[in-house]
Design an enzyme around this catalytic site. Structure first.
Site, PDB file in Angstrom:
ATOM      1  NE  ARG A   1       2.232  57.384 -64.994  1.00  0.00           N
ATOM      2  CZ  ARG A   1       3.372  56.330 -64.545  1.00  0.00           C
ATOM      3  NH1 ARG A   1       3.338  55.357 -64.946  1.00  0.00           N
ATOM      4  NH2 ARG A   1       3.255  56.286 -62.920  1.00  0.00           N
TER       5      ARG A   1
ATOM      6  CB  CYS B   1      -3.248  52.697 -61.597  1.00  0.00           C
ATOM      7  SG  CYS B   1      -2.510  53.173 -62.902  1.00  0.00           S
TER       8      CYS B   1
ATOM      9  CE  LYS C   1      -3.514  59.433 -64.371  1.00  0.00           C
ATOM     10  NZ  LYS C   1      -4.043  58.654 -63.683  1.00  0.00           N
TER      11      LYS C   1
ATOM     12  CE  LYS D   1      -4.320  62.179 -61.875  1.00  0.00           C
ATOM     13  NZ  LYS D   1      -3.979  61.476 -61.720  1.00  0.00           N
TER      14      LYS D   1
ATOM     15  CB  CYS E   1      -1.633  52.825 -65.690  1.00  0.00           C
ATOM     16  SG  CYS E   1      -0.261  54.547 -65.042  1.00  0.00           S
TER      17      CYS E   1
ATOM     18  NE  ARG F   1       3.831  59.927 -62.572  1.00  0.00           N
ATOM     19  CZ  ARG F   1       3.766  60.414 -63.587  1.00  0.00           C
ATOM     20  NH1 ARG F   1       5.320  60.844 -64.468  1.00  0.00           N
ATOM     21  NH2 ARG F   1       3.171  60.308 -64.694  1.00  0.00           N
TER      22      ARG F   1
HETATM   23  C1  PBG Z   1      -2.196  56.641 -61.643  1.00  0.00           C
HETATM   24  C2  PBG Z   1      -2.074  57.985 -60.985  1.00  0.00           C
HETATM   25  C3  PBG Z   1      -1.578  58.485 -60.718  1.00  0.00           C
HETATM   26  C4  PBG Z   1      -1.986  60.133 -60.133  1.00  0.00           C
HETATM   27  C5  PBG Z   1      -3.530  59.871 -59.679  1.00  0.00           C
HETATM   28  N1  PBG Z   1      -3.617  57.986 -59.859  1.00  0.00           N
HETATM   29  C6  PBG Z   1      -0.035  59.549 -61.391  1.00  0.00           C
HETATM   30  C7  PBG Z   1      -0.057  59.092 -62.737  1.00  0.00           C
HETATM   31  O1  PBG Z   1      -0.698  59.495 -63.631  1.00  0.00           O
HETATM   32  O2  PBG Z   1       1.147  59.474 -62.605  1.00  0.00           O
HETATM   33  C8  PBG Z   1      -1.571  61.723 -59.473  1.00  0.00           C
HETATM   34  C9  PBG Z   1      -2.437  62.276 -58.792  1.00  0.00           C
HETATM   35  C10 PBG Z   1      -1.792  63.475 -58.624  1.00  0.00           C
HETATM   36  O3  PBG Z   1      -0.226  64.313 -58.618  1.00  0.00           O
HETATM   37  O4  PBG Z   1      -2.346  63.999 -57.286  1.00  0.00           O
HETATM   38  N2  PBG Z   1      -1.903  56.721 -62.066  1.00  0.00           N
END
Ligand code: PBG
Length: 305
Positions: free
Chosen positions: A198, A101, A176, A229, A111, A186
């Site tokens: 996002r 990412c 996601k 997720k 991202c 974050r």
């Molecule tokens: C990157 C990413 C994120 C998480 C994993 N990879 C954050 C987001 O999308 O803001 C979150 C993982 C977590 O909250 O444990 N894009």
């Protein structure tokens, strides 16, 4: 004897945060028990994970500097590239998964690549492929694209294949959601968007049919494992995906889920061990084969007793 679902340490993946420097082990405030680790301490932590028989770790990096394009994400001496090499030197057979990412690496925290404040899906794809390839060339065993750009799995698969990395599997963050449960992450990864949100690339928490379409597309594009997720508030999504596709399925029990249990336990309001194991078992019951969880080490210890 009649238990239908088993939670084993084999199901767990342990997410870790690596930072530049030496001898750093700083607890992340909103994620007690999780740390910013420099390379030396990262390797130590992974040795412990290995001794506990946790099969794999997922690596996130905090680069020494950020720019518009997130160039440290694919730099040869980038933090992830260095970390993977160090892990492979010390523990050649241990499985390392790398998150693909840009948000930790871009100055704007989004991202992907931006133009006039808008995220450009297609211009981001080449960069994601470059990141994945550089991680694999450093020794990563599996890549996990998490940017939620359309077409990211296809271009990564193609790029890996063309560069002699056809054996490397892809675990796609397929469904996601644009979730508020990522808050602590974050902070941990210093990856909050500097403006906006996002929602133009992550999914609406209200949707489930869209999750199925995302999963279907990623499988067509060559994903080996698909992911839902967050996990706890999306057990129905995990369940539907497993039923409809019956493919290897991962669920990411995210930072906010972890923080909630930790916070309530610290207040003495819930029993940490029992609640954590109940949550993880429920994610398995819903249909996940693999669970990414910050509880991995503790759970492995509890399960071994
Ligand atoms: C990157 C990413 C994120 C998480 C994993 N990879 C954050 C987001 O999308 O803001 C979150 C993982 C977590 O909250 O444990 N894009």
């Amino acid at each position: 004897m009649v238990r239908e679902t088993r939670l084993n340490t084999d199901n767990l993946v342990y997410p870790l945060f690596v930072v530049p420097g030496k001898n750093i082990k700083e607890e992340i405030q909103s994620m007690p028990g999780s740390f910013h680790l420099s390379l030396d301490n990262l390797v130590k932590e992974i040795k412990e994970a290995k001794n506990l028989e946790i099969p794999a770790i997922m690596l996130f990096g905090l680069p020494k500097h950020k720019d518009e394009k997130g160039s440290q994400a694919y730099a040869k001496d980038g933090i992830i590239q260095q970390a993977v090499r160090a892990i492979k030197d010390a523990l050649p057979d241990y499985m390392v998964i790398t998150d693909v990412c840009l948000c930790q690496y871009t100055s704007h925290g989004h991202c992907g690549i931006l133009k006039e404040g808008r995220l450009l899906n297609d211009s981001t794809l080449q960069t994601l492929a470059k990141i994945a390839l550089s991680q694999v060339e450093s020794g990563s065993d599996m890549v996990a694209p998490s940017a939620m750009m359309d077409g990211q799995v296809r271009i990564i698969r193609q790029t890996l294949d063309e560069n002699g990395q056809g054996n490397i599997p892809i675990m796609a963050y397929s469904a996601k959601y644009a979730s508020s449960f990522y808050g602590p992450f974050r902070e941990a990864a210093d990856s909050a968007p500097q403006f906006g949100d996002r929602k133009s690339y992550q999914m609406d928490p209200a949707n489930i049919e869209e999750a199925l379409r995302e999963v279907e597309l990623d499988l067509e594009e060559g994903a080996d494992i698909v992911m839902v997720k967050p996990a706890l508030a999306y057990l129905d999504v995990i369940s539907r995906v497993k039923q409809e596709f019956n493919v290897p399925l991962a669920a990411y029990s995210v930072s906010g889920e972890y923080a909630m249990v930790k916070a309530a336990a610290a207040k003495g309001w819930v029993d940490e061990k029992r609640v954590a194991l109940e949550v993880l078992t429920s994610i398995r019951r819903a249909g996940a084969d693999i669970i990414l969880t910050y509880f991995a080490k503790e759970a492995a210890e509890w399960l071994a007793r």
